[in-house]
Scaffold this motif. Structure first.
Motif, PDB file in Angstrom:
ATOM      1  N   THR A   1       0.838  -1.205   0.000  1.00  0.00           N
ATOM      2  CA  THR A   1       0.000   0.000   0.000  1.00  0.00           C
ATOM      3  C   THR A   1       0.865   1.243   0.000  1.00  0.00           C
ATOM      4  O   THR A   1       0.615   2.206  -0.732  1.00  0.00           O
ATOM      5  N   TYR A   2       1.931   1.221   0.806  1.00  0.00           N
ATOM      6  CA  TYR A   2       2.831   2.373   0.864  1.00  0.00           C
ATOM      7  C   TYR A   2       3.503   2.601  -0.492  1.00  0.00           C
ATOM      8  O   TYR A   2       3.563   3.715  -0.986  1.00  0.00           O
ATOM      9  N   ALA A   3       3.976   1.513  -1.078  1.00  0.00           N
ATOM     10  CA  ALA A   3       4.632   1.633  -2.378  1.00  0.00           C
ATOM     11  C   ALA A   3       3.670   2.153  -3.427  1.00  0.00           C
ATOM     12  O   ALA A   3       4.009   3.000  -4.254  1.00  0.00           O
ATOM     13  N   TYR A   4       2.433   1.684  -3.384  1.00  0.00           N
ATOM     14  CA  TYR A   4       1.435   2.138  -4.343  1.00  0.00           C
ATOM     15  C   TYR A   4       1.158   3.635  -4.149  1.00  0.00           C
ATOM     16  O   TYR A   4       1.066   4.395  -5.105  1.00  0.00           O
ATOM     17  N   ALA A   5       1.080   4.026  -2.879  1.00  0.00           N
ATOM     18  CA  ALA A   5       0.819   5.434  -2.598  1.00  0.00           C
ATOM     19  C   ALA A   5       1.960   6.303  -3.100  1.00  0.00           C
ATOM     20  O   ALA A   5       1.744   7.370  -3.681  1.00  0.00           O
ATOM     21  N   VAL A   6       3.199   5.855  -2.890  1.00  0.00           N
ATOM     22  CA  VAL A   6       4.349   6.617  -3.362  1.00  0.00           C
ATOM     23  C   VAL A   6       4.323   6.718  -4.881  1.00  0.00           C
ATOM     24  O   VAL A   6       4.583   7.747  -5.465  1.00  0.00           O
ATOM     25  N   THR A   7       3.958   5.605  -5.518  1.00  0.00           N
ATOM     26  CA  THR A   7       3.893   5.599  -6.972  1.00  0.00           C
ATOM     27  C   THR A   7       2.872   6.603  -7.473  1.00  0.00           C
ATOM     28  O   THR A   7       3.080   7.289  -8.461  1.00  0.00           O
ATOM     29  N   LEU A   8       1.759   6.720  -6.781  1.00  0.00           N
ATOM     30  CA  LEU A   8       0.699   7.605  -7.247  1.00  0.00           C
ATOM     31  C   LEU A   8       1.033   9.072  -7.043  1.00  0.00           C
ATOM     32  O   LEU A   8       0.492   9.929  -7.714  1.00  0.00           O
ATOM     33  N   THR A   9       1.903   9.387  -6.124  1.00  0.00           N
ATOM     34  CA  THR A   9       2.191  10.794  -5.867  1.00  0.00           C
ATOM     35  C   THR A   9       3.459  11.253  -6.572  1.00  0.00           C
ATOM     36  O   THR A   9       3.803  12.416  -6.508  1.00  0.00           O
TER      37      THR A   9
ATOM     38  N   VAL B   1      12.808  13.182 -16.077  1.00  0.00           N
ATOM     39  CA  VAL B   1      12.070  14.274 -15.437  1.00  0.00           C
ATOM     40  C   VAL B   1      11.133  13.641 -14.420  1.00  0.00           C
ATOM     41  O   VAL B   1      10.494  12.623 -14.703  1.00  0.00           O
ATOM     42  N   THR B   2      11.067  14.227 -13.234  1.00  0.00           N
ATOM     43  CA  THR B   2      10.200  13.709 -12.182  1.00  0.00           C
ATOM     44  C   THR B   2       9.182  14.767 -11.785  1.00  0.00           C
ATOM     45  O   THR B   2       9.529  15.939 -11.626  1.00  0.00           O
ATOM     46  N   VAL B   3       7.940  14.345 -11.640  1.00  0.00           N
ATOM     47  CA  VAL B   3       6.894  15.234 -11.117  1.00  0.00           C
ATOM     48  C   VAL B   3       6.329  14.579  -9.866  1.00  0.00           C
ATOM     49  O   VAL B   3       6.246  13.353  -9.777  1.00  0.00           O
ATOM     50  N   ALA B   4       5.968  15.397  -8.901  1.00  0.00           N
ATOM     51  CA  ALA B   4       5.466  14.844  -7.631  1.00  0.00           C
ATOM     52  C   ALA B   4       4.518  15.834  -6.986  1.00  0.00           C
ATOM     53  O   ALA B   4       4.740  17.051  -7.043  1.00  0.00           O
ATOM     54  N   TYR B   5       3.491  15.307  -6.393  1.00  0.00           N
ATOM     55  CA  TYR B   5       2.618  16.160  -5.583  1.00  0.00           C
ATOM     56  C   TYR B   5       3.404  16.625  -4.367  1.00  0.00           C
ATOM     57  O   TYR B   5       4.166  15.858  -3.779  1.00  0.00           O
ATOM     58  N   PRO B   6       3.218  17.859  -3.967  1.00  0.00           N
ATOM     59  CA  PRO B   6       3.962  18.322  -2.798  1.00  0.00           C
ATOM     60  C   PRO B   6       3.507  17.601  -1.519  1.00  0.00           C
ATOM     61  O   PRO B   6       2.425  17.095  -1.450  1.00  0.00           O
TER      62      PRO B   6
END
Lengths: 165, 170
Positions: free
Chosen positions: A26-34, B165-170
């Motif tokens: 779940t943590y890995a998935y969350a990191v992937t999504l953000t 290139v990396t994009v990320a939500y803050p």
């Protein structure tokens, strides 16, 4: 259903491991999504510098003072100048000629004017061959000679420029 | 035998005492606590994705040519598409440097390599996905960079590499 102690312990281990796995996933998935990362290419073509090599001179025929202008066609068998351009296969180039060149003899105050340079292939933008080479013939016009022009050999240089467009 | 006879009552009494103590603790806890209700909320937003749409192209140049910069607004800049939650901000991370290698060349050989740096993007640093919150949003990122001067003896050929290139939500 009652489980023995060893089975209880094993069951507890399995449940704990499963919960831990779900948590990590779940943590890995969350990191992937953000966060998202993507690659792109950066490219370029490096071409060798253009080189020009002269292999024949532009040579007008002998003429008497007061003679009419003489035109040498770049396709003429004799007299036309020749240069070889070496570069990259199928490389585009642009060729420039001088407007006018003066030929001088022993007297620096008297000259013969040469103008209207032409070439074959024509000057301007073109492409080098598949071997990255081009032989270029050069013609020009020797202007009318002055009636009092001293006799002698008249020489001068002209500059042919080949550049990337 | 005598010891066994006294052990059973002793254990029984001990268990009784512990049981009473636990009951007492539970009773005292119940008396000292109060219940209330609170709401727990969570906003689930769309994950952010990034896809490459166009590569960064420095075109053609002859040996000995000076350095060249491609701006993000130039037609040969790289282009990416960001997708995610509408009206949501995100951060952009660019590489500091990249090294193009001649196709067929040898890595580590200076005349087979061309350094690319000064990466810049539009938007720069961060962006905000278009669209309304709660819906899908997208935005285009263009990326430019600068390449080093080409020595007169730079080996001719095609040079390439990739950059991230990396994009990320803050």
């Amino acid at each position: 259903m009652r489980l023995s102690k060893p089975r209880k312990f094993r069951t507890l281990l399995v449940v704990t491991f499963a919960a831990l796995s779900v948590g990590i996933a779940t943590y890995a998935y969350a990191v992937t999504l953000t966060t998202a990362r993507e690659k792109a290419l950066v490219t370029m073509l490096v071409m060798p510098s253009l080189q020009i090599e002269k292999y024949s001179e532009l040579k007008f025929r002998s003429a008497r003072p007061g003679a009419q202008a003489e035109v040498i066609s770049p396709r003429a068998r004799g007299g036309a100048g020749g240069v070889k351009v070496v570069g990259f296969p199928n490389q585009a180039y642009t060729m420039f000629f001088p407007q006018t060149v003066n030929l001088f003899g022993t007297n620096p105050e008297r000259s013969v004017t040469v103008s209207d340079f032409t070439s074959y292939p024509e000057a301007g933008t073109g492409l080098l061959g598949t071997q990255g080479q081009l032989e270029n013939k050069v013609g020009a016009t020797r202007n009318e000679l002055a009636i009092d022009l001293p006799s002698g050999v008249y020489e001068g240089n002209y500059t042919l420029t080949v550049a990337f467009p | 035998m005598r010891k066994n006879n006294t052990l059973v009552p002793t254990l029984f009494v001990g268990a009784f005492v512990v049981g009473v103590a636990l009951v007492g603790q539970r009773t005292s806890q119940a008396a000292a606590s109060a219940n209330t209700t609170a709401n727990a909320t969570a906003s689930i937003i769309r994950g952010i994705t990034l896809s490459s749409d166009r590569n960064l192209d420095f075109g053609e140049a002859a040996q000995g040519t000076g350095a060249k910069t491609i701006l993000p607004a130039d037609a040969t800049s790289a282009r990416f598409l960001v997708s995610g939650e509408g009206n949501h901000a995100y951060n952009i991370t660019l590489p500091a440097t990249a090294t193009m290698l001649r196709v067929g060349g040898t890595g580590g050989v200076a005349l087979d390599e061309i350094v690319v740096n000064t990466f810049a993007s539009a938007p720069s640093g961060s962006g905000t996905l278009n669209g309304a919150a709660g819906g899908a949003g997208t935005q285009t990122i263009t990326v430019g960079a600068a390449r080093a001067i080409l020595p007169f003896n730079q080996n001719p050929g095609t040079y390439t590499t990739s950059f991230s290139v990396t994009v990320a939500y803050p």
